[in-house]
Scaffold this active site. Structure first.
Site, mmCIF file in Angstrom:
data_model
loop_
_atom_site.group_PDB
_atom_site.id
_atom_site.type_symbol
_atom_site.label_atom_id
_atom_site.label_comp_id
_atom_site.label_asym_id
_atom_site.label_seq_id
_atom_site.Cartn_x
_atom_site.Cartn_y
_atom_site.Cartn_z
ATOM 1 C CG ASN A 1 11.187 -8.155 -8.112
ATOM 2 O OD1 ASN A 1 10.541 -9.115 -7.719
ATOM 3 N ND2 ASN A 1 10.725 -7.295 -8.997
ATOM 4 C CD GLU A 2 9.849 -9.131 -12.808
ATOM 5 O OE1 GLU A 2 9.921 -7.945 -13.175
ATOM 6 O OE2 GLU A 2 8.872 -9.849 -13.024
ATOM 7 C CD GLU B 1 6.063 -10.542 -9.082
ATOM 8 O OE1 GLU B 1 5.638 -9.819 -10.004
ATOM 9 O OE2 GLU B 1 7.115 -10.322 -8.487
ATOM 10 C CD GLU C 1 4.159 -2.116 -10.834
ATOM 11 O OE1 GLU C 1 4.323 -2.745 -9.779
ATOM 12 O OE2 GLU C 1 4.514 -2.537 -11.945
HETATM 13 C C1 GLA Z 1 6.934 -7.602 -11.827
HETATM 14 C C2 GLA Z 1 7.534 -7.160 -10.520
HETATM 15 C C3 GLA Z 1 6.522 -6.664 -9.536
HETATM 16 C C4 GLA Z 1 5.482 -5.823 -10.199
HETATM 17 C C5 GLA Z 1 4.858 -6.586 -11.321
HETATM 18 C C6 GLA Z 1 3.759 -5.862 -12.029
HETATM 19 O O1 GLA Z 1 6.614 -8.934 -11.835
HETATM 20 O O2 GLA Z 1 8.304 -8.172 -9.930
HETATM 21 O O3 GLA Z 1 7.201 -5.918 -8.560
HETATM 22 O O4 GLA Z 1 6.074 -4.644 -10.661
HETATM 23 O O5 GLA Z 1 5.843 -6.887 -12.278
HETATM 24 O O6 GLA Z 1 4.220 -4.890 -12.899
#
Ligand code: GLA
Ligand code: GLA
Length: 672
Positions: A161-162, A317, A365
Site C-alpha cells: 500500500n502506497e 481510493e 482514521e
Molecule cells: C491512503 C491509504 C489508506 C488510507 C487513506 C486515507 O490512501 O492507502 O489506507 O489511509 O490514505 O488516509
C-alpha cells in the site's frame, strides 16, 4: 515493458468480468463482527458495488504468530462476495508487518535521516532492504497466492500500500544495499567520484565502505549523492514490489497486478514503476474546498493515464467526504462527489473506488469518511453513493476507451528531485507549481494534455510543453530537439537544461541550440519584485520570480524586460528550428500572458479545444463519448455539435443542453 506481452490481456479480462466500470472501495471486514458482513454485502448490492479491495493491512490477522496462518476468516469473506456478484482486489498485507516480527527483529524498523528508529504503532514501518521483512513478506504472499489462485472472487492483485513508506531508510542494512546499488551503477570508484563531484570539499572516496546514505551534515549535502539516494530508495521499494508480483504471477499468470500510487507524488519515479505493473492505480484525495481542486485532480488523472501510454487506470481510493489528515477537513458539498467521480472516468479511469467501504469505529482514521458513513444509510452521503453507483452502471460503454491528446507535458522525477535541492539560485522554484501553472490554461481551454517522460516517443504530439526541466540527460535533450526538428512545437520555461543527470552544470546549456538563446546569468527576483514585459504583439504584462539574463542568438524576441537594474533585455523568445519552433520563457509570466502564449502556440501547431463551452465547464472526449462537467455554481447552456444522447439520463439533445450547477452529461452521438 513487461516481457510476456500479457498486461493488455489481463486487464481486458478484468473489464469483461466486471462488465463495465468498477465501483467499490477498501473493505476491511476484520474490523467488524462477522454479523455485519451480511449487511455489508446487501448494501454493496444496493449501491452497485462490483469490486472491493480486501486485506490491505491484514498481516497480523492472517499470520498472528510466525508461521501460523489463519485464513479461515478471509475464506469466508471471499466466498461471500462473489456469491453476491462482487469481485475482489486482493491485497498483500505487507505494508503492516506484525508486532511479533518487530519484537523479534527490531532491525526491520526503518531509521530516519537523523538516526532515530521508528517504533511499532502505525503502519509502513519497514525497511525496504531488510532481509527479514522481505522473507516474511514473500512467505506470506506465497501462501496467499497459493490459497486463492483459483478462487472465483479474485479479480486483481493489490500489492502492499502506497510505497515507499518512509522516505529512505538510513540503517546499516540499507547503507550496505546502497553501496551495492552504487557499485552496480558506476562499476568503479573513480566513476562514482567523478559523478558525485567529490573533488569539491575534499569528499573523495577511496573505498566503497566509506560511502553512506546522506545524513545530517553541516550546511548542504552533496547534491549528486542525494539524488542517487533518492533513485536508490525508489529501486529498493520497487524490488519489494516486483518480488511480490513475481510470486503472484507464478500462481496466477492471468490476474492483473497493481499497487496504489499517490498521484503527482514526488518520491517515486512512476514511469519506472508503471512499466512493472499491469494497470496503474491511483489514490486521489483532493481538498473539498480547494478552489482549483478540479484542475489539480485533472492533472493527476492525466498523469496516471499517461504512465502506461494512455491506457485506462484505476481510481483505487478517493473519499466520499472529509479526510482526517488536514488541519480542517471539510465535507464535500452536495454534487461534488458525483461531479469529481465522473471527472475521473472522463479522464481515463475505469473505476471509482474509495477509502473505505464502512467508516471505522476505532483507530487513527475513524473520522475519515466512507461509503457507509457513521450516520448509516439514512444520510446524504449514502444516498449520493447509491445514486453514483447506478449512474456508473450506465457508463459501461466508456470502459476501456482512451483519451487522446495533441499536447504533451514533460514530467520527469529525477529533474524534480534535483531542482528542489538547496543551494540553487532560488529555492522558490518548485516543479509541481510550475507544471500546474502551465497546465491550468490548457485545462481552462479544454485542450487535452498527456504527460510524457523527456525521452518518450513524441511523434504523436503537436505541441510539447516543458516546465522547468532543470536536469536532463543527453539522450532526452536530443529527443526533444529532434521533436522540433521534425516539425513539432515546443514551449519551455526557465532554468531548464542546466545540469546533467548527476547535477553537474552543462555548458553550453542542453537547449542553447534548439532555443537560439544564450543564457549568461540567472537573476531570481525578490519575493514582491516584478518587472514590466513589453511584447512585440500585445499589451505589457508583468514578470515575477525569475529573470534570465540572456542574448538571442538566432531566436526572435517576443518580449523584453523593460525595467530593472539590467535594463532592456530579452525575456521570451521563439526560435524556428528544423521544421518546428521552440519558444522559451525566461521568467514567470502572469496567468493571462502565459495563457495567451500557450494558446497561440497551440493554435499555430494545429491543436483544437475539445469543445467550445462556457468558462468553468470541463469538456473531455473519451473514446466516442463527450463528457461535460460543470464545475461552477451556475446553470449553463452548452452547444453540442449535433444530435446526441446523454448516457446518464437517456435524453436526446439536438443542438444544445442545459447543465445544472455541478452538473454532468455524458454524450454519445454521430458527430461526436
Ligand atoms: C491512503 C491509504 C489508506 C488510507 C487513506 C486515507 O490512501 O492507502 O489506507 O489511509 O490514505 O488516509
Ligand atoms: C565561505 C566558505 C567557502 C564558500 C563560501 C560561499 O566563505 O569558506 O568555502 O563556501 O562561503 O558559500
Amino acid at each position: 515493458m513487461l516481457s510476456d506481452g500479457r498486461p493488455g490481456l489481463r486487464i481486458d479480462a478484468l473489464r469483461e468480468r466486471l462488465g463495465g466500470l468498477a465501483y467499490g472501495g477498501d473493505y476491511n471486514p476484520e474490523q467488524w463482527p462477522e454479523k455485519t458482513w451480511a449487511e455489508d454485502v446487501a448494501l454493496m448490492r444496493e449501491a452497485g458495488v462490483n469490486l472491493v479491495t480486501v486485506g490491505v493491512f491484514s498481516w497480523s490477522a492472517l499470520e498472528p504468530e510466525p508461521g501460523r496462518y489463519t485464513f479461515d476468516w478471509l475464506d469466508r469473506v471471499l466466498d461471500l462476495l462473489p456469491e453476491n456478484g462482487i469481485a475482489v482486489d486482493l491485497a498483500t498485507p505487507t505494508a503492516a508487518p506484525p508486532a511479533w516480527m518487530i519484537a523479534a527483529h527490531p532491525e526491520v524498523l526503518p531509521v530516519l535521516e537523523d538516526g532515530s528508529r521508528l517504533t511499532f504503532g502505525a503502519r509502513q514501518h519497514y525497511c525496504a532492504s531488510s532481509p527479514v521483512y522481505r522473507a516474511g513478506a514473500a512467505a506470506l504472499v506465497e501462501r496467499l497466492a497459493a490459497r486463492y489462485a483459483e478462487h472465483p472472487a479474485l479479480a486483481l492483485w493489490h500489492v502492499n500500500n502506497e510505497y515507499p513508506g518512509v522516505d529512505g531508510c538510513h540503517c546499516p542494512v540499507s547503507a550496505a544495499h546502497f553501496r551495492r546499488w552504487l557499485a552496480d551503477r558506476y562499476g568503479d570508484l573513480d566513476a562514482l567520484n567523478d559523478a558525485w563531484g567529490t573533488a569539491f570539499w575534499g569528499q573523495r572516496y577511496g573505498s566503497w565502505d566509506e560511502i553512506n546514505p546522506p545524513g545530517p551534515v553541516l550546511g548542504d549535502p552533496n547534491p549528486s549523492q542525494v539524488v542517487d539516494f533518492r533513485r536508490f530508495n525508489g529501486d529498493a521499494s520497487l524490488e519489494c514490489f516486483t518480488a511480490e508480483r513475481d510470486i503472484l504471477r507464478r500462481h496466477t499468470p492471468d490476474v492483473p497486478v497493481t499497487t496504489n500510487f499517490m498521484a503527482s507524488y514526488k518520491l517515486l519515479d512512476y514511469w519506472k514503476w508503471a512499466a512493472e505493473e499491469d494497470v496503474v492505480a491511483l489514490d486521489a484525495y483532493p481538498d473539498a474546498r480547494d478552489p482549483i481542486g478540479q484542475v489539480r485532480a485533472a492533472l493527476n488523472f492525466d498523469l496516471m493515464r499517461s504512465l502506461r501510454g494512455g491506457r485506462p487506470f484505476v481510481l483505487m481510493e478517493s473519499s466520499t467526504g472529509p479526510m482526517n489528515s488536514r488541519r480542517r477537513n471539510s465535507a464535500r458539498p452536495p454534487g461534488q462527489l458525483r461531479l469529481r467521480s465522473h471527472q475521473a472516468v472522463a479522464r481515463g479511469s475505469d473505476s471509482v473506488m474509495f477509502f473505505q467501504w464502512r467508516a471505522s469505529r476505532f483507530g487513527a482514521e475513524k473520522f475519515f469518511s466512507a461509503m457507509v458513513p457513521h450516520a448509516g444509510t439514512d444520510s446524504r452521503v449514502w444516498r449520493e453513493v447509491r445514486a453514483l453507483g447506478a449512474e456508473l452502471r450506465d457508463l459501461a460503454p466508456v470502459a476501456g476507451s482512451r483519451v487522446d491528446a495533441d499536447v504533451a507535458m514533460v514530467w520527469d522525477w529525477p529533474s524534480w528531485w534535483a531542482l528542489e535541492l538547496r543551494g540553487r539560485p532560488s529555492t522558490d522554484v518548485a516543479f509541481h507549481d510550475q507544471a500546474l501553472a502551465h497546465y491550468l490554461p490548457l485545462w481552462r481551454a479544454n485542450i487535452p494534455v498527456a504527460m510524457v517522460a523527456p525521452g518518450a516517443d513524441l511523434s504523436g504530439h503537436r505541441l510539447v510543453v516543458v516546465p522547468n526541466l532543470y536536469a536532463v540527460t543527453d539522450a532526452a535533450a536530443a529527443n526533444l530537439t529532434r521533436f522540433v526538428e521534425d516539425g513539432g512545437h515546443l514551449v519551455m520555461s526557465y532554468f531548464s537544461g542546466v545540469v546533467d543527470e548527476h547535477d553537474h552544470i552543462r555548458r553550453p546549456n542542453a537547449f542553447q541550440d534548439l532555443l537560439g538563446v544564450r543564457v549568461e546569468e540567472f537573476n531570481p527576483l525578490q519575493v514582491e519584485e516584478t518587472l514590466t514585459l513589453r511584447w512585440s504583439d500585445g499589451p505589457a504584462s508583468t514578470a515575477a520570480e525569475w529573470q534570465d539574463l540572456m542574448r538571442a542568438e538566432g531566436a526572435e524576441v517576443l518580449a523584453v524586460f523593460e525595467d530593472g537594474p539590467f535594463g532592456r533585455c530579452p525575456a521570451v523568445t521563439r526560435n524556428a528550428y528544423g521544421r518546428g519552433t521552440a519558444t522559451y520563457i525566461g521568467t514567470r509570466l502572469d496567468d493571462a500572458r502565459l495563457r495567451a502564449l500557450l494558446l497561440d502556440t497551440a493554435s499555430a501547431a494545429g491543436v483544437r479545444p475539445v469543445a467550445d463551452v462556457p468558462d468553468g465547464v470541463e469538456a473531455v472526449r473519451r473514446g466516442e463519448h463527450l463528457f461535460l462537467l460543470n464545475h461552477t455554481d451556475e446553470a449553463v447552456i452548452v452547444a453540442v455539435p449535433g444530435p446526441c444522447v446523454d448516457l446518464l439520463t437517456g435524453t436526446r439533445h439536438e443542438d444544445a443542453l442545459g447543465l445544472d450547477p455541478q452538473g454532468v452529461a455524458v454524450l454519445r452521438g454521430q458527430p461526436l
